[in-house]
Write an enzyme that holds these catalytic residues in place. Sequence first.
Site, PDB file in Angstrom:
ATOM      1  N   ASN A 123      38.874  40.562  43.092  1.00 36.52           N
ATOM      2  CA  ASN A 123      38.874  41.820  42.346  1.00 36.52           C
ATOM      3  C   ASN A 123      40.123  42.665  42.562  1.00 36.52           C
ATOM      4  OD1 ASN A 123      38.215  42.488  44.973  1.00 36.52           O
ATOM      5  ND2 ASN A 123      36.664  43.999  44.412  1.00 36.52           N
ATOM      6  N   ASP A 151      38.000  30.456  36.353  1.00 43.40           N
ATOM      7  CA  ASP A 151      36.684  29.967  35.960  1.00 43.40           C
ATOM      8  C   ASP A 151      36.151  30.808  34.809  1.00 43.40           C
ATOM      9  OD1 ASP A 151      36.592  32.054  38.073  1.00 43.40           O
ATOM     10  OD2 ASP A 151      34.438  31.960  37.733  1.00 43.40           O
TER      11      ASP A 151
END
Length: 204
Positions: free
Chosen positions: A83, A108
């Site tokens: 993040n 992903d």
Amino acid sequence: MDVGRDRVVTDEAWPWLVVGLGNPGREYAGNRHNVGFMVADLLAGRVGARFGRHKRAVAEVAEARLGFGGPKLVLVKPLTYMNLSGGPVAALAQFYKVPTTQVIAVHDELDIEFGQVRIKFGGGEGGHNGLRSMSKSLGTKDYVRVRFGVGRPPGRQDPADYVLSDFGPTERKEVDFLVDRAADVVESVIVKGVEPTQNLYHGS
């Protein structure tokens, strides 16, 4: 520099920043969320480069050329956790003077079935924290994404738990092949461009 929905005119004078998104640490190494690191490692192996800690960013970096006299690559694995990936990416883009249209994020993707690799330029982040951080730090969404499909979690499993878990036994039989395919896609984007790569890989 001309930027369209799928057409991106790049500048051969500047390197390509290929960012494998993932989380640092052995406990995350086999997670679905770490396919970006897997692809970056494979690409480094292909071009004979080794990762080392960069002095200007919290990231591991490997520099090489794609083929003899080919485009310069800067392979990146942010070490800030997913993040906060954008900070190191933006710092390295500035350090190497890379235009954002020559930044490729490998990540992903829950909204793509396992076994598929897709390419797009710009657009939304689909709730992916690494992409969100990159878009915010770069100040734009106009960069390339190589999207490694992991599919949706089964039943009521939380998506965050799903991506932070390892591939299942059946999936593991195909992961190496798919990581290799994703690396091929990255190289194709650099050599041929986004739209030709979509035409080549999206139909298969």
